[in-house]
Write a protein that holds these residues in place. Sequence first.
Motif, PDB file in Angstrom:
ATOM      1  N   LYS A 127      66.115  37.662  26.106  1.00  0.00           N
ATOM      2  CA  LYS A 127      66.530  36.304  26.451  1.00  0.00           C
ATOM      3  C   LYS A 127      65.535  35.267  25.943  1.00  0.00           C
ATOM      4  CE  LYS A 127      69.633  38.489  28.882  1.00  0.00           C
ATOM      5  NZ  LYS A 127      69.084  39.839  28.872  1.00  0.00           N
ATOM      6  N   ASP A 135      70.055  37.960  41.094  1.00  0.00           N
ATOM      7  CA  ASP A 135      70.937  37.622  39.977  1.00  0.00           C
ATOM      8  C   ASP A 135      70.797  36.141  39.667  1.00  0.00           C
ATOM      9  OD1 ASP A 135      73.085  37.589  38.097  1.00  0.00           O
ATOM     10  OD2 ASP A 135      74.400  36.857  39.695  1.00  0.00           O
ATOM     11  N   ASP A 136      70.273  35.844  38.493  1.00  0.00           N
ATOM     12  CA  ASP A 136      69.990  34.455  38.096  1.00  0.00           C
ATOM     13  C   ASP A 136      71.198  33.826  37.409  1.00  0.00           C
ATOM     14  OD1 ASP A 136      68.684  32.089  37.556  1.00  0.00           O
ATOM     15  OD2 ASP A 136      67.619  32.861  35.801  1.00  0.00           O
ATOM     16  N   SER A 148      74.079  35.196  36.288  1.00  0.00           N
ATOM     17  CA  SER A 148      74.518  35.932  35.101  1.00  0.00           C
ATOM     18  C   SER A 148      75.976  35.611  34.768  1.00  0.00           C
ATOM     19  CB  SER A 148      74.374  37.434  35.327  1.00  0.00           C
ATOM     20  OG  SER A 148      73.015  37.784  35.520  1.00  0.00           O
ATOM     21  N   SER A 165      72.207  36.192  44.799  1.00  0.00           N
ATOM     22  CA  SER A 165      72.865  35.669  43.605  1.00  0.00           C
ATOM     23  C   SER A 165      72.835  34.150  43.627  1.00  0.00           C
ATOM     24  CB  SER A 165      74.317  36.165  43.529  1.00  0.00           C
ATOM     25  OG  SER A 165      74.942  35.677  42.362  1.00  0.00           O
ATOM     26  N   ASN A 183      72.501  29.584  36.592  1.00  0.00           N
ATOM     27  CA  ASN A 183      71.251  30.045  36.010  1.00  0.00           C
ATOM     28  C   ASN A 183      70.145  29.008  36.250  1.00  0.00           C
ATOM     29  OD1 ASN A 183      69.728  30.081  32.841  1.00  0.00           O
ATOM     30  ND2 ASN A 183      69.492  31.712  34.332  1.00  0.00           N
ATOM     31  N   CYS A 187      67.285  39.381  37.459  1.00  0.00           N
ATOM     32  CA  CYS A 187      68.271  39.863  36.489  1.00  0.00           C
ATOM     33  C   CYS A 187      69.044  38.684  35.902  1.00  0.00           C
ATOM     34  CB  CYS A 187      69.265  40.815  37.141  1.00  0.00           C
ATOM     35  SG  CYS A 187      68.546  42.278  37.906  1.00  0.00           S
ATOM     36  N   TYR A 188      69.205  38.699  34.606  1.00  0.00           N
ATOM     37  CA  TYR A 188      70.058  37.711  33.943  1.00  0.00           C
ATOM     38  C   TYR A 188      70.796  38.401  32.805  1.00  0.00           C
ATOM     39  CZ  TYR A 188      71.643  33.610  31.374  1.00  0.00           C
ATOM     40  OH  TYR A 188      72.422  32.685  30.718  1.00  0.00           O
ATOM     41  N   ASN A 189      72.091  38.581  32.975  1.00  0.00           N
ATOM     42  CA  ASN A 189      72.944  39.245  31.977  1.00  0.00           C
ATOM     43  C   ASN A 189      72.406  40.637  31.623  1.00  0.00           C
ATOM     44  OD1 ASN A 189      74.579  36.995  31.952  1.00  0.00           O
ATOM     45  ND2 ASN A 189      73.749  36.166  30.055  1.00  0.00           N
ATOM     46  N   LYS A 234      63.952  32.211  35.346  1.00  0.00           N
ATOM     47  CA  LYS A 234      63.234  33.358  35.894  1.00  0.00           C
ATOM     48  C   LYS A 234      62.232  32.954  36.971  1.00  0.00           C
ATOM     49  CE  LYS A 234      60.685  37.512  34.625  1.00  0.00           C
ATOM     50  NZ  LYS A 234      60.034  38.295  33.544  1.00  0.00           N
TER      51      LYS A 234
END
Length: 323
Positions: A204, A40-41, A43, A66, A70, A9-11, A73
């Motif tokens: 993205k 969570d990358d 975010s 988490s 960032n 997940c990113y944003n 991916k």
Amino acid sequence: MKLSVVVPCYNEEAVVTRFDAALRAVLERLGVTYEVCYVDDGSADGTLARLRGLAQRHRATTRYLSFSRNFGKEPAMLAGLRAATGDAVILMDADLQHPPELIERMLDLYQLGHDQVVAKRSRDGDRRLRTALSRLYYRAVNTWVDVELTDGVGDFRLLSRKAVDALLSLPEYNRFSKGLFSWIGFDTVTFDYRNAARGAGETKWRFGSLVNYGIDGMLSFNCRPLRLAIYAGLGLAALATVYALWIIGAAVVGGVTAPGYVTLVAIIVGLGGLQMVMLGLIGEYIGRIYYETKRRPHFLLKEADGPHPAPETADAAAGARAR
């Protein structure tokens, strides 16, 4: 059998709760033992808060990791694969472009003995230019790389435990998962599905990101661009020899004339440009070697709910600091 679902997940604050509900509805209907591992990358929105809430609400089946920032991916997928404990692992995005309804078909094909079950999306809804460029890229790249890359095939797939262990045994820092999936082999089956729109938010993947990703794919699984420098050098040497012979012949027949300014400038600019391209290619490979020799961890954990991913040697300190 236990199924793990890994979701980078990113944003994705706007869609991750809807995705979780849709995913959980499918998994509950199928009646399988499962775990959902969100990554969570780093975010910048409220994605992490949403993941905390999901893990609290479904503590028995949901956990999250988490990153401290960032990292991308590729590290997010790697972290999820390390954390997954299931007999089979499904990789999918949180934006609902990977329909959870396809999990049932994946499991059916997995039960037939396939180690990789790959969902290949159509390009319905994509712009014509992007579709044409994508097809051209895959046609070109498959003439260069040592593995086969298929247009429309991405990260949405089911992997057996054997395939996951094979991926985790590959230590490289610069990871290109599309190529790695193809490189490990094993029994693979592909099925088609219609392209789905994002549930919310914006993609993205900008044009620059796609170009850089394409270059990664071109360079990650072959050294042929470096060999191209040899061929280009030999070709230019041959052309220079032919041109020199032509100039000598013209001088013998018609006498010496004034040198061609345009020809000289064209040759200098052309050779200079070619040299810069070749230096850039060599620099790319040297840069990759540079990163590989550093042995830095692929990611650093800021926070984790549940067991941490099994770390590689360089990641051990980072995992120990996560709470």
